[in-house]
Design an enzyme around this catalytic site. Structure first.
Site, PDB file in Angstrom:
ATOM      1  CB  THR A 127      52.665  30.661 -32.705  1.00  0.00           C
ATOM      2  OG1 THR A 127      51.281  30.911 -32.979  1.00  0.00           O
ATOM      3  CG2 THR A 127      52.850  30.899 -31.202  1.00  0.00           C
ATOM      4  CD  GLU A 129      46.793  31.630 -31.521  1.00  0.00           C
ATOM      5  OE1 GLU A 129      46.275  32.157 -30.528  1.00  0.00           O
ATOM      6  OE2 GLU A 129      46.171  31.392 -32.564  1.00  0.00           O
ATOM      7  CE1 TYR A 151      51.201  26.449 -28.988  1.00  0.00           C
ATOM      8  CE2 TYR A 151      50.211  28.423 -29.939  1.00  0.00           C
ATOM      9  CZ  TYR A 151      51.061  27.338 -30.042  1.00  0.00           C
ATOM     10  OH  TYR A 151      51.778  27.149 -31.207  1.00  0.00           O
ATOM     11  CE  LYS A 155      54.873  26.897 -29.394  1.00  0.00           C
ATOM     12  NZ  LYS A 155      55.957  26.198 -30.103  1.00  0.00           N
TER      13      LYS A 155
HETATM   14  P1  NDP Z   1      52.031  19.090 -33.710  1.00  0.00           P
HETATM   15  O1  NDP Z   1      51.193  19.189 -32.488  1.00  0.00           O
HETATM   16  O2  NDP Z   1      51.501  18.363 -34.891  1.00  0.00           O
HETATM   17  O3  NDP Z   1      53.451  18.443 -33.338  1.00  0.00           O
HETATM   18  C1  NDP Z   1      54.094  18.688 -32.125  1.00  0.00           C
HETATM   19  C2  NDP Z   1      54.834  17.436 -31.732  1.00  0.00           C
HETATM   20  O4  NDP Z   1      55.507  17.688 -30.485  1.00  0.00           O
HETATM   21  C3  NDP Z   1      53.940  16.214 -31.512  1.00  0.00           C
HETATM   22  O5  NDP Z   1      54.416  15.138 -32.273  1.00  0.00           O
HETATM   23  C4  NDP Z   1      54.055  15.961 -30.027  1.00  0.00           C
HETATM   24  O6  NDP Z   1      54.042  14.603 -29.687  1.00  0.00           O
HETATM   25  C5  NDP Z   1      55.432  16.508 -29.713  1.00  0.00           C
HETATM   26  N1  NDP Z   1      55.554  16.777 -28.284  1.00  0.00           N
HETATM   27  C6  NDP Z   1      54.655  17.377 -27.480  1.00  0.00           C
HETATM   28  N2  NDP Z   1      55.110  17.428 -26.227  1.00  0.00           N
HETATM   29  C7  NDP Z   1      56.331  16.828 -26.232  1.00  0.00           C
HETATM   30  C8  NDP Z   1      57.287  16.558 -25.238  1.00  0.00           C
HETATM   31  N3  NDP Z   1      57.097  16.949 -23.983  1.00  0.00           N
HETATM   32  N4  NDP Z   1      58.421  15.908 -25.595  1.00  0.00           N
HETATM   33  C9  NDP Z   1      58.626  15.523 -26.871  1.00  0.00           C
HETATM   34  N5  NDP Z   1      57.747  15.738 -27.860  1.00  0.00           N
HETATM   35  C10 NDP Z   1      56.613  16.395 -27.548  1.00  0.00           C
HETATM   36  O7  NDP Z   1      52.426  20.589 -34.113  1.00  0.00           O
HETATM   37  P2  NDP Z   1      52.802  21.179 -35.565  1.00  0.00           P
HETATM   38  O8  NDP Z   1      53.672  20.218 -36.260  1.00  0.00           O
HETATM   39  O9  NDP Z   1      51.579  21.685 -36.196  1.00  0.00           O
HETATM   40  O10 NDP Z   1      53.622  22.462 -35.143  1.00  0.00           O
HETATM   41  C11 NDP Z   1      55.042  22.407 -34.932  1.00  0.00           C
HETATM   42  C12 NDP Z   1      55.441  23.530 -34.013  1.00  0.00           C
HETATM   43  O11 NDP Z   1      55.074  24.782 -34.593  1.00  0.00           O
HETATM   44  C13 NDP Z   1      54.771  23.506 -32.632  1.00  0.00           C
HETATM   45  O12 NDP Z   1      55.705  23.975 -31.697  1.00  0.00           O
HETATM   46  C14 NDP Z   1      53.619  24.482 -32.762  1.00  0.00           C
HETATM   47  O13 NDP Z   1      53.255  25.028 -31.511  1.00  0.00           O
HETATM   48  C15 NDP Z   1      54.243  25.513 -33.695  1.00  0.00           C
HETATM   49  N6  NDP Z   1      53.314  26.249 -34.519  1.00  0.00           N
HETATM   50  C16 NDP Z   1      52.407  25.592 -35.292  1.00  0.00           C
HETATM   51  C17 NDP Z   1      51.534  26.283 -36.101  1.00  0.00           C
HETATM   52  C18 NDP Z   1      50.550  25.573 -36.969  1.00  0.00           C
HETATM   53  O14 NDP Z   1      49.645  26.225 -37.492  1.00  0.00           O
HETATM   54  N7  NDP Z   1      50.679  24.275 -37.196  1.00  0.00           N
HETATM   55  C19 NDP Z   1      51.554  27.754 -36.143  1.00  0.00           C
HETATM   56  C20 NDP Z   1      52.624  28.342 -35.368  1.00  0.00           C
HETATM   57  C21 NDP Z   1      53.449  27.602 -34.572  1.00  0.00           C
HETATM   58  P3  NDP Z   1      52.725  13.867 -29.115  1.00  0.00           P
HETATM   59  O15 NDP Z   1      52.039  13.391 -30.347  1.00  0.00           O
HETATM   60  O16 NDP Z   1      53.290  12.785 -28.262  1.00  0.00           O
HETATM   61  O17 NDP Z   1      51.940  14.901 -28.362  1.00  0.00           O
HETATM   62  P1  GDP Z   2      44.416  27.617 -33.498  1.00  0.00           P
HETATM   63  O1  GDP Z   2      44.275  28.847 -34.318  1.00  0.00           O
HETATM   64  O2  GDP Z   2      45.820  27.163 -33.372  1.00  0.00           O
HETATM   65  O3  GDP Z   2      43.722  27.704 -32.206  1.00  0.00           O
HETATM   66  O4  GDP Z   2      43.745  26.459 -34.375  1.00  0.00           O
HETATM   67  P2  GDP Z   2      42.309  25.758 -34.296  1.00  0.00           P
HETATM   68  O5  GDP Z   2      42.166  25.031 -35.581  1.00  0.00           O
HETATM   69  O6  GDP Z   2      42.153  24.960 -33.061  1.00  0.00           O
HETATM   70  O7  GDP Z   2      41.284  26.958 -34.235  1.00  0.00           O
HETATM   71  C1  GDP Z   2      41.152  27.888 -35.290  1.00  0.00           C
HETATM   72  C2  GDP Z   2      39.928  28.747 -35.020  1.00  0.00           C
HETATM   73  O8  GDP Z   2      38.753  27.978 -35.247  1.00  0.00           O
HETATM   74  C3  GDP Z   2      39.819  29.255 -33.578  1.00  0.00           C
HETATM   75  O9  GDP Z   2      39.498  30.634 -33.636  1.00  0.00           O
HETATM   76  C4  GDP Z   2      38.661  28.461 -32.985  1.00  0.00           C
HETATM   77  O10 GDP Z   2      37.919  29.184 -32.014  1.00  0.00           O
HETATM   78  C5  GDP Z   2      37.822  28.248 -34.222  1.00  0.00           C
HETATM   79  N1  GDP Z   2      36.912  27.103 -34.118  1.00  0.00           N
HETATM   80  C6  GDP Z   2      35.588  27.125 -34.365  1.00  0.00           C
HETATM   81  N2  GDP Z   2      35.061  25.912 -34.144  1.00  0.00           N
HETATM   82  C7  GDP Z   2      36.067  25.103 -33.744  1.00  0.00           C
HETATM   83  C8  GDP Z   2      36.119  23.726 -33.387  1.00  0.00           C
HETATM   84  O11 GDP Z   2      35.135  23.018 -33.383  1.00  0.00           O
HETATM   85  N3  GDP Z   2      37.335  23.237 -33.052  1.00  0.00           N
HETATM   86  C9  GDP Z   2      38.481  24.026 -33.068  1.00  0.00           C
HETATM   87  N4  GDP Z   2      39.651  23.467 -32.792  1.00  0.00           N
HETATM   88  N5  GDP Z   2      38.440  25.335 -33.386  1.00  0.00           N
HETATM   89  C10 GDP Z   2      37.254  25.865 -33.725  1.00  0.00           C
END
Ligand code: NDP
Ligand code: GDP
Length: 338
Positions: A127, A129, A151, A155
């Site tokens: 990520t 991040e 987080y 990662k």
């Molecule tokens: P989501 O949170 O939507 O999906 C993650 C999935 O992992 C969920 O379905 C969750 O299930 C499952 N999970 C969590 N813990 C466990 C566990 N212990 N065993 C099995 N399954 C588990 O994330 P995204 O689809 O958005 O992202 C996919 C990946 O990419 C993640 O690793 C995320 O950190 C990474 N990522 C995402 C970004 C984004 O902007 N979306 C950016 C960069 C990286 P449950 O619902 O049960 O919690």
């Molecule tokens: P992230 O980038 O994976 O942390 O995704 P988020 O959608 O949770 O947050 C994106 C940005 O929005 C971060 O900088 C947060 O601080 C900002 N933010 C501002 N208001 C909110 C809020 O109400 N909820 C969340 N989740 N983020 C917020």
């Protein structure tokens, strides 16, 4: 027929990746954490025949025996390790659970590949991040990492494990360093979906006020559907490597709010500043700032230089920021029946 194993398949990216791979003729095996109702998260939105074609294995990535068993029984050509505690905000409240899933879960997944199916290609969901608050923007694959949340720290361990296993054991292990990507199935705790859902409800007549944290926070936001294509391309590349995917454009949370209201045909007028900033529509307060939604630390200035992916993989984002905001709001309005 090629086989792909996707951990975290019930999440946002799993939803798009499974459709992409099924469309390419893959057999898809997916790991879903068991829940009481046996629901399949975002996959519940797939047409039934597509969903039924996925071989779901219920279990937890922190269970090494389970992971070994799944890799052994499925013998996948490609393993996409997406499962994670993916919410930065929550990681400040529960770093331990974040580390267990994101570090031990990744160790189990990459160990299963190394020990049981070393020919499988392994993708790790790293990520932006990792960069924290970098001094220089944009960032590329050589930019120094400075994680600013539990987080991001978790990662970073996954990123280095992936690189280390690539070098030490010569397995095909690739890191996708993905900037924020959103969609109509993004989790409702993330700010983009929180906004699109609230705006859809207000469009439907709700008199609620949308409470947000840092409106000035800037992110490089893209559309998840574009990004899963990049993941697949990384796995087709001749060598395992590290690749950045992003858009190279920054937008604030305030921009997202304005775009979302505009997509619903509503304008917003801002008054006040700092903690007192408020958004009004037709004189009614619709947005306010609440300290509760601020992070103890914010990662800022994260902007993607995705040149490497562009040149080596032929990847680029297809969906603009305004198209993304619009599709999310329209989907939530449609789902709410208006
Ligand atoms: P989501 O949170 O939507 O999906 C993650 C999935 O992992 C969920 O379905 C969750 O299930 C499952 N999970 C969590 N813990 C466990 C566990 N212990 N065993 C099995 N399954 C588990 O994330 P995204 O689809 O958005 O992202 C996919 C990946 O990419 C993640 O690793 C995320 O950190 C990474 N990522 C995402 C970004 C984004 O902007 N979306 C950016 C960069 C990286 P449950 O619902 O049960 O919690
Ligand atoms: P992230 O980038 O994976 O942390 O995704 P988020 O959608 O949770 O947050 C994106 C940005 O929005 C971060 O900088 C947060 O601080 C900002 N933010 C501002 N208001 C909110 C809020 O109400 N909820 C969340 N989740 N983020 C917020």
């Amino acid at each position: 027929m090629k086989k792909a194993l996707i951990t975290g398949i019930a999440g946002q990216d799993g939803y798009f990746l499974s459709q992409l791979l099924l469309g390419k003729g893959y057999e898809v095996i997916g790991i879903v954490r068991r829940n009481r109702d046996m629901r399949l998260g975002a996959l519940d939105r797939l047409p039934k025949e597509l969903r039924d074609s996925i071989d779901i294995k219920h279990g937890d990535v922190t269970d090494s025996q389970f992971m070994n068993g799944v890799v052994k029984s499925s013998e996948p050509e490609e393993v996409y390790h997406l499962a994670a505690q993916s919410y930065v905000g929550y990681s400040f409240h529960n770093p331990q659970a974040t580390f267990e899933t994101n570090i031990m879960g990744t160790l189990n997944a990459v160990n299963a590949v190394r020990d049981i199916s070393p020919e499988s290609k392994f993708y790790f969901a790293a990520t932006s991040e990792l960069f924290g608050t970098p001094e220089n923007a944009p960032q590329d694959e050589h930019t120094q990492f400075m994680p600013r949340s539990p987080y991001a720290i978790s990662k970073l361990a996954g990123y280095w494990l992936t690189k280390n296993y690539r070098e030490a054991y010569k397995i095909f292990a690739t890191n996708g360093i993905l900037f924020n990507h959103e969609s109509e199935v993004r989790g409702p705790e993330f700010v983009t979906r929180k906004i699109s859902l609230a705006v859809a409800r207000m469009h439907q007549g709700s008199k609620e006020v949308l409470e947000l944290g840092n409106l000035n926070s800037r992110k490089d936001w893209g559309y998840a559907k574009d990004y899963v294509e990049g993941m697949w391309l990384m796995m087709q590349h001749k060598e395992p490597d590290d690749f950045i995917l992003g858009t190279g454009k920054l937008h604030t949370v305030r921009d997202f709010v304005e775009g979302a209201f505009a997509a619903a045909g509503m304008d917003v007028e801002w008054k006040g500043d700092g903690m007192n900033e408020k958004g009004f529509h037709n004189g009614r307060e619709v947005v306010r700032v609440n300290q509760k939604f601020f992070r103890p630390l914010e990662a800022d200035n994260m902007l993607a230089n995705y040149d490497k992916a562009k040149h080596a993989l032929g990847w680029k984002p297809k969906t603009t920021f305004s198209e993304l905001v619009k599709l999310m709001v329209e989907s939530d309005i449609e789902k709410s029946g208006h």
